[in-house]
Design a protein around this motif. Sequence first.
Motif, PDB file in Angstrom:
ATOM      1  N   GLN A  34      -0.058  -5.371   0.952  1.00  0.00           N
ATOM      2  CA  GLN A  34       0.870  -4.316   0.540  1.00  0.00           C
ATOM      3  C   GLN A  34       0.171  -2.993   0.265  1.00  0.00           C
ATOM      4  O   GLN A  34       0.417  -2.342  -0.748  1.00  0.00           O
ATOM      5  N   ILE A  35      -0.689  -2.589   1.167  1.00  0.00           N
ATOM      6  CA  ILE A  35      -1.309  -1.276   1.019  1.00  0.00           C
ATOM      7  C   ILE A  35      -0.288  -0.193   1.369  1.00  0.00           C
ATOM      8  O   ILE A  35       0.748  -0.477   1.962  1.00  0.00           O
ATOM      9  N   PHE A  36      -0.601   1.049   0.997  1.00  0.00           N
ATOM     10  CA  PHE A  36       0.264   2.174   1.376  1.00  0.00           C
ATOM     11  C   PHE A  36      -0.180   2.636   2.764  1.00  0.00           C
ATOM     12  O   PHE A  36      -1.043   3.504   2.899  1.00  0.00           O
ATOM     13  N   ALA A  37       0.421   2.052   3.809  1.00  0.00           N
ATOM     14  CA  ALA A  37      -0.097   2.206   5.168  1.00  0.00           C
ATOM     15  C   ALA A  37      -0.221   3.650   5.649  1.00  0.00           C
ATOM     16  O   ALA A  37      -1.241   4.010   6.239  1.00  0.00           O
ATOM     17  N   PRO A  38       0.790   4.522   5.427  1.00  0.00           N
ATOM     18  CA  PRO A  38       0.648   5.876   5.975  1.00  0.00           C
ATOM     19  C   PRO A  38      -0.314   6.753   5.180  1.00  0.00           C
ATOM     20  O   PRO A  38      -0.732   7.795   5.659  1.00  0.00           O
ATOM     21  N   LEU A  39      -0.660   6.336   3.960  1.00  0.00           N
ATOM     22  CA  LEU A  39      -1.537   7.170   3.131  1.00  0.00           C
ATOM     23  C   LEU A  39      -3.002   6.853   3.433  1.00  0.00           C
ATOM     24  O   LEU A  39      -3.336   5.772   3.915  1.00  0.00           O
ATOM     25  N   VAL A  42       0.885  -2.353 -16.443  1.00  0.00           N
ATOM     26  CA  VAL A  42      -0.353  -1.775 -15.900  1.00  0.00           C
ATOM     27  C   VAL A  42      -1.098  -1.059 -17.031  1.00  0.00           C
ATOM     28  O   VAL A  42      -2.309  -1.181 -17.169  1.00  0.00           O
ATOM     29  N   ARG A  71      -5.661   8.559 -17.352  1.00  0.00           N
ATOM     30  CA  ARG A  71      -5.782   9.984 -17.616  1.00  0.00           C
ATOM     31  C   ARG A  71      -7.215  10.349 -17.987  1.00  0.00           C
ATOM     32  O   ARG A  71      -7.469  11.473 -18.397  1.00  0.00           O
ATOM     33  N   ARG A 126      -8.049  -0.983  -4.850  1.00  0.00           N
ATOM     34  CA  ARG A 126      -6.944  -0.256  -5.474  1.00  0.00           C
ATOM     35  C   ARG A 126      -6.598  -0.857  -6.836  1.00  0.00           C
ATOM     36  O   ARG A 126      -6.399  -0.135  -7.820  1.00  0.00           O
ATOM     37  N   TYR A 172      -3.316   5.471 -10.921  1.00  0.00           N
ATOM     38  CA  TYR A 172      -2.180   6.350 -11.214  1.00  0.00           C
ATOM     39  C   TYR A 172      -1.908   6.512 -12.705  1.00  0.00           C
ATOM     40  O   TYR A 172      -1.570   7.587 -13.182  1.00  0.00           O
ATOM     41  N   ARG A 173      -2.065   5.434 -13.476  1.00  0.00           N
ATOM     42  CA  ARG A 173      -1.722   5.500 -14.903  1.00  0.00           C
ATOM     43  C   ARG A 173      -2.848   6.076 -15.744  1.00  0.00           C
ATOM     44  O   ARG A 173      -2.672   6.296 -16.940  1.00  0.00           O
ATOM     45  N   GLN A 224      -2.445  -6.246 -10.081  1.00  0.00           N
ATOM     46  CA  GLN A 224      -2.226  -7.322  -9.131  1.00  0.00           C
ATOM     47  C   GLN A 224      -2.585  -6.902  -7.709  1.00  0.00           C
ATOM     48  O   GLN A 224      -2.262  -5.798  -7.283  1.00  0.00           O
ATOM     49  N   ARG A 249      -6.866   6.251  -5.161  1.00  0.00           N
ATOM     50  CA  ARG A 249      -6.496   7.168  -6.248  1.00  0.00           C
ATOM     51  C   ARG A 249      -5.214   6.716  -6.934  1.00  0.00           C
ATOM     52  O   ARG A 249      -5.066   6.795  -8.141  1.00  0.00           O
ATOM     53  N   LEU A 250      -4.264   6.217  -6.110  1.00  0.00           N
ATOM     54  CA  LEU A 250      -3.002   5.757  -6.692  1.00  0.00           C
ATOM     55  C   LEU A 250      -3.206   4.484  -7.511  1.00  0.00           C
ATOM     56  O   LEU A 250      -2.418   4.188  -8.407  1.00  0.00           O
ATOM     57  N   ASP A 264      -6.404   8.025  -0.888  1.00  0.00           N
ATOM     58  CA  ASP A 264      -5.158   8.141  -1.663  1.00  0.00           C
ATOM     59  C   ASP A 264      -4.718   6.781  -2.191  1.00  0.00           C
ATOM     60  O   ASP A 264      -4.218   6.671  -3.318  1.00  0.00           O
TER      61      ASP A 264
END
Lengths: 290, 252
Positions: free
Chosen positions: B105-110, B93, B124, B165, B121-122, B99, B117-118, B114
């Motif tokens: 494959q989303i982050f369902a509960p977030l 990444v 800065r 994302r 993640y890498r 990818q 934003r994730l 978020d």
Amino acid sequence: MAELLQFIFSGLTVGAVYALVALGFTIIYNASDVVNFAQGEFVMLGGMATVFLAAAGLPLPLAAIAAVVITVAVGLGLYLFAIKPARGASAVTLIIITIGASIALRGAAQIVFDKQFHRLPSFSGDDPIHILGATILPQSLWVIGGAGVILAALWWFFRVTLTGKAVLATAANRLAASLVGIDTRFVVGLSFALSAGIGAIAGILVAPITLTSYEVGTMLALKGFAAAMLGGMGNPIGAVAGGLLIGLLEAFGAGYLSSTYKDAFAFVVILLVLFVMPGGLFGARSVERV
Amino acid sequence: MPETPTRETPMPETPMQETLLEVADLASAYGRVKALKGVSVTVNAGEIVSLVGGNGAGKTTLLRAISGVQPVIGGSVRFLGEDVTRLAPHARVDRGIAQVPEGRQIFAPLSIEDNLRLGAYRRRDDAIAADMEAVYELFPMLKARRATPAGGLSGGQQQMLAMGRALMSRPKLLLLDEPSMGLAPILVDQIFEIIASLKQRGVTVFLVEQNAAAALSIADRGYVIETGKIAHEGEAASLLADDRVRAAYLGI
Ligand SMILES: Nc1ncnc2c1ncn2[C@@H]1O[C@H](COP(=O)(O)OP(=O)(O)OP(=O)(O)O)[C@@H](O)[C@H]1O
Ligand SMILES: [Mg+2]
């Protein structure tokens, strides 16, 4: 009335400890699917290391901090040397590994420390506080308050910080977490460190009340596991509620029935949950998994 | 993430034919089942390259191997000249590979926000908020529901979230695994339009699809994979015209 209040006080005190142990289970389970039965050993290490460091001459606050650091290091070691090498192993294998680790830690504690019971001095004296005819020890307030502070800190960590969200993301979807660049092994290591730290703090807070010894972890792990199951494995709110409920159940059971069977309530809860509602009161996290 | 008009991107002037991704003789297996049997694929900077093939041909396995979430047993993956075959997923990444996985494959509960934003993640740098606005511009329906859990989105919206994302990492190369799968035809057209538009934004795309006609029609070049091997390759237009490809994958 006074009697009822008395049972509630003692139930909440011990329940707060169960809640913290259950949270330790939850954090590791969510990040890695491992049910860590060495969780109780973290509580034991926190209390015992503080006792012995204080006995060696360290001021109590310093001894407590050092004990937390040592326990966190043990938690990381457990991950690095026992869990990580077993990558890809089945859930049952991993559970057996954590049970083995807990036996090893207990054995080590017996050698490094001793086989005696120890008591830490209460943080704010032993004069009971009178409330509506019931009494509560200042140390109980430390336990309940400490659990509250830990909960607030965890809430902040998971809801606000990017690292906390990365842990939640890893729990929700490990593949997607890897694909956005989250180092999922770091996340699992972090969850072991976090759970160890929480366990150690619980052990230190409660040691002035319940005494501590090299073998207190076994029963605590069981109670904490029962609490986590009751709340729904993987559900942090459920873990806290489950811990408090089991604490209250024990206090009332001991008060109104018999204290002989106090420890049996947690087992009964485990069996009831398994047979009647495997998802627990608040639903296990597994429903969200694909 | 593509540039927004308000900001200068430090993207170097890349000659069109610079090789971005070079997969050579890649092999991978699930236990004893060989899923990739020596696959070679090249993607140049600025291109849209499509890989088409039927069920179980090995498309997903190839993308997983490129991202580093799938063990390989032979061959190599080079990215911008660097051998990344043994690099951890997060290090890839960092190199600029993102990818959009099969099944979103989303982050369902977030929350949606978020999730985005994730995606960064890498990173800065301080342009993350601006890039998030750019994603919301591309997919306005995400913005309206930014604070709600991503699991509540429809399939098409989840696909857009997964794309957003991935774009949040500012990828040099975007890997897309069957973005049209399970979507209503009107959404499929919309998704392909957006993919085609990524090219203008300077994102190179490697697209995997069973929907061969649509995937090849927006591509510069294409590959056809059959049971773990590249069977045909060439200009997308000539693959679309190839009788064997038409017979096998276009139903014509
Ligand atoms: N987790 C797995 N375990 C075992 N075999 C697998 C696994 N995933 C894929 N395979 C096998 O590997 C081969 C390639 O699968 P892959 O998912 O890469 O195909 P695909 O081209 O993406 O198919 P589809 O279009 O259906 O998504 C198939 O034979 C498949 O059965
Ligand atoms: Mg696939």
